[in-house]
Scaffold this motif. Structure first.
Motif, PDB file in Angstrom:
ATOM      1  N   PRO A  84       0.758  -1.180  -0.074  1.00  0.00           N
ATOM      2  CA  PRO A  84       0.070   0.018   0.127  1.00  0.00           C
ATOM      3  C   PRO A  84       0.900   1.233  -0.028  1.00  0.00           C
ATOM      4  N   THR A  85       2.000   1.185   0.236  1.00  0.00           N
ATOM      5  CA  THR A  85       2.727   2.435   0.633  1.00  0.00           C
ATOM      6  C   THR A  85       3.750   2.898  -0.414  1.00  0.00           C
ATOM      7  N   PHE A  86       4.480   1.866  -1.177  1.00  0.00           N
ATOM      8  CA  PHE A  86       5.520   2.199  -2.191  1.00  0.00           C
ATOM      9  C   PHE A  86       5.239   1.792  -3.658  1.00  0.00           C
ATOM     10  N   THR A  87       5.837   2.414  -4.584  1.00  0.00           N
ATOM     11  CA  THR A  87       5.609   2.096  -5.779  1.00  0.00           C
ATOM     12  C   THR A  87       6.683   1.007  -6.361  1.00  0.00           C
ATOM     13  N   ARG A  88       7.824   1.086  -5.571  1.00  0.00           N
ATOM     14  CA  ARG A  88       8.878   0.308  -5.432  1.00  0.00           C
ATOM     15  C   ARG A  88       9.672   0.041  -4.360  1.00  0.00           C
ATOM     16  N   PHE A  89       9.938  -1.195  -3.800  1.00  0.00           N
ATOM     17  CA  PHE A  89      10.618  -1.436  -2.591  1.00  0.00           C
ATOM     18  C   PHE A  89      11.565  -2.567  -2.834  1.00  0.00           C
ATOM     19  N   GLU A  90      12.938  -2.539  -2.487  1.00  0.00           N
ATOM     20  CA  GLU A  90      13.839  -3.519  -2.390  1.00  0.00           C
ATOM     21  C   GLU A  90      14.641  -3.745  -1.269  1.00  0.00           C
ATOM     22  N   HIS A  91      14.730  -4.875  -0.760  1.00  0.00           N
ATOM     23  CA  HIS A  91      15.648  -4.941   0.435  1.00  0.00           C
ATOM     24  C   HIS A  91      16.675  -6.196   0.335  1.00  0.00           C
ATOM     25  N   LEU A  92      17.973  -5.680   0.288  1.00  0.00           N
ATOM     26  CA  LEU A  92      19.141  -6.722  -0.098  1.00  0.00           C
ATOM     27  C   LEU A  92      19.692  -6.923   1.322  1.00  0.00           C
ATOM     28  N   HIS A  93      19.830  -8.161   1.569  1.00  0.00           N
ATOM     29  CA  HIS A  93      20.401  -8.683   2.915  1.00  0.00           C
ATOM     30  C   HIS A  93      21.609  -9.376   2.284  1.00  0.00           C
ATOM     31  N   SER A  94      22.848  -8.727   3.006  1.00  0.00           N
ATOM     32  CA  SER A  94      24.288  -9.495   2.619  1.00  0.00           C
ATOM     33  C   SER A  94      24.967  -9.787   3.792  1.00  0.00           C
ATOM     34  N   PHE A  95      25.607 -10.807   3.626  1.00  0.00           N
ATOM     35  CA  PHE A  95      26.331 -11.488   4.848  1.00  0.00           C
ATOM     36  C   PHE A  95      28.029 -11.352   4.475  1.00  0.00           C
ATOM     37  N   GLU A  96      28.759 -10.873   5.285  1.00  0.00           N
ATOM     38  CA  GLU A  96      30.224 -10.912   4.854  1.00  0.00           C
ATOM     39  C   GLU A  96      30.800 -11.430   6.104  1.00  0.00           C
ATOM     40  N   PRO A  97      31.698 -12.647   6.026  1.00  0.00           N
ATOM     41  CA  PRO A  97      32.391 -13.114   7.046  1.00  0.00           C
ATOM     42  C   PRO A  97      33.372 -12.125   7.822  1.00  0.00           C
ATOM     43  N   THR A  98      33.510 -11.994   9.021  1.00  0.00           N
ATOM     44  CA  THR A  98      34.508 -11.320   9.744  1.00  0.00           C
ATOM     45  C   THR A  98      35.316 -12.259  10.668  1.00  0.00           C
ATOM     46  N   ASP A  99      36.096 -11.756  11.552  1.00  0.00           N
ATOM     47  CA  ASP A  99      36.924 -12.567  12.509  1.00  0.00           C
ATOM     48  C   ASP A  99      36.241 -13.240  13.443  1.00  0.00           C
ATOM     49  N   SER A 100      34.979 -12.526  14.024  1.00  0.00           N
ATOM     50  CA  SER A 100      34.173 -12.895  14.981  1.00  0.00           C
ATOM     51  C   SER A 100      32.830 -13.447  14.687  1.00  0.00           C
ATOM     52  N   GLY A 101      32.424 -13.617  13.234  1.00  0.00           N
ATOM     53  CA  GLY A 101      31.332 -14.224  12.918  1.00  0.00           C
ATOM     54  C   GLY A 101      31.070 -13.608  11.463  1.00  0.00           C
ATOM     55  N   CYS A 102      29.878 -12.720  11.342  1.00  0.00           N
ATOM     56  CA  CYS A 102      29.708 -12.044  10.013  1.00  0.00           C
ATOM     57  C   CYS A 102      29.149 -10.621  10.441  1.00  0.00           C
ATOM     58  N   GLN A 103      29.195  -9.796   9.230  1.00  0.00           N
ATOM     59  CA  GLN A 103      28.364  -8.552   9.159  1.00  0.00           C
ATOM     60  C   GLN A 103      27.117  -8.755   8.594  1.00  0.00           C
ATOM     61  N   LEU A 104      26.250  -8.428   8.908  1.00  0.00           N
ATOM     62  CA  LEU A 104      25.017  -8.298   8.261  1.00  0.00           C
ATOM     63  C   LEU A 104      24.579  -6.815   7.834  1.00  0.00           C
ATOM     64  N   SER A 105      24.445  -6.718   6.310  1.00  0.00           N
ATOM     65  CA  SER A 105      24.271  -5.404   5.789  1.00  0.00           C
ATOM     66  C   SER A 105      22.818  -5.422   5.211  1.00  0.00           C
ATOM     67  N   ASP A 106      21.979  -4.429   5.654  1.00  0.00           N
ATOM     68  CA  ASP A 106      20.753  -4.499   5.114  1.00  0.00           C
ATOM     69  C   ASP A 106      20.497  -3.164   4.390  1.00  0.00           C
ATOM     70  N   CYS A 107      20.148  -3.168   3.000  1.00  0.00           N
ATOM     71  CA  CYS A 107      20.006  -1.838   2.178  1.00  0.00           C
ATOM     72  C   CYS A 107      18.590  -1.906   1.520  1.00  0.00           C
ATOM     73  N   MET A 108      18.135  -1.035   1.893  1.00  0.00           N
ATOM     74  CA  MET A 108      16.572  -0.825   1.376  1.00  0.00           C
ATOM     75  C   MET A 108      16.650   0.429   0.328  1.00  0.00           C
ATOM     76  N   GLU A 109      15.836   0.082  -0.677  1.00  0.00           N
ATOM     77  CA  GLU A 109      15.689   1.376  -1.477  1.00  0.00           C
ATOM     78  C   GLU A 109      14.208   1.399  -1.885  1.00  0.00           C
ATOM     79  N   TRP A 110      13.514   2.412  -2.191  1.00  0.00           N
ATOM     80  CA  TRP A 110      12.108   2.644  -2.565  1.00  0.00           C
ATOM     81  C   TRP A 110      11.897   3.771  -3.259  1.00  0.00           C
TER      82      TRP A 110
END
Length: 122
Positions: A84-110
C-alpha cells in the motif's frame, strides 16, 4: 536508500539460513509494529513469495514480497510485489565473514507514489 549493518556472532551461512526460516518476521518485527504473517515460503526459493498484512490507517493491507538473487551464505533480495505504501521497494540482505562471525548489511531502496512525494517531487 537506507543502509544498516550489524555484527553477528555466527557464520554467514547460519545467519543467511536463519533469515529465511519460518517465523523470521515475528522474530524481527518490534511488538508495537502492526504486521501479520499470512504465508511464508518453506523453503524460500528463487521467485517464492511471502505474504504479510500491515495495519495502516486502521485497515489491514496486503504486503507481498518476492525472493530473488538467493546466494546461500552471501545475500538475498526481497522485492515488493504488492503493497500500500511504495511503488517500488527492494531489500538486499548481505552477509560478509568477519573474524568474530559475520557482518549483516541491510540495504533498502524505494520509490513513493507521486502523491506522497510533495510539491518538489522529492
Amino acid at each position: 536508500m537506507l543502509k544498516r549493518t550489524a555484527q553477528l556472532p555466527t557464520s554467514p551461512d547460519r545467519a543467511w539460513a536463519w533469515h529465511l526460516r519460518p517465523g523470521v518476521a515475528d522474530r524481527l518485527t518490534a511488538p508495537w509494529e502492526r504486521v501479520r504473517v499470512d504465508e511464508f515460503p518453506v523453503p524460500a526459493t528463487e521467485g517464492a513469495q511471502a505474504s504479510y498484512r500491515v495495519r495502516i490507517a486502521g485497515l489491514w493491507r496486503p504486503w507481498v514480497v518476492q525472493y530473488s538473487d538467493l546466494l546461500p551464505g552471501v545475500s538475498f533480495k526481497e522485492r515488493l510485489v504488492q503493497g500500500p505504501t511504495f511503488t517500488r521497494f527492494e531489500h538486499l540482505h548481505s552477509f560478509e565473514p568477519t573474524d568474530s562471525g559475520c557482518q549483516l548489511s541491510d540495504c533498502m531502496e524505494w520509490d513513493l507514489p507521486w502523491y506522497a512525494k510533495g510539491a518538489n517531487g522529492l
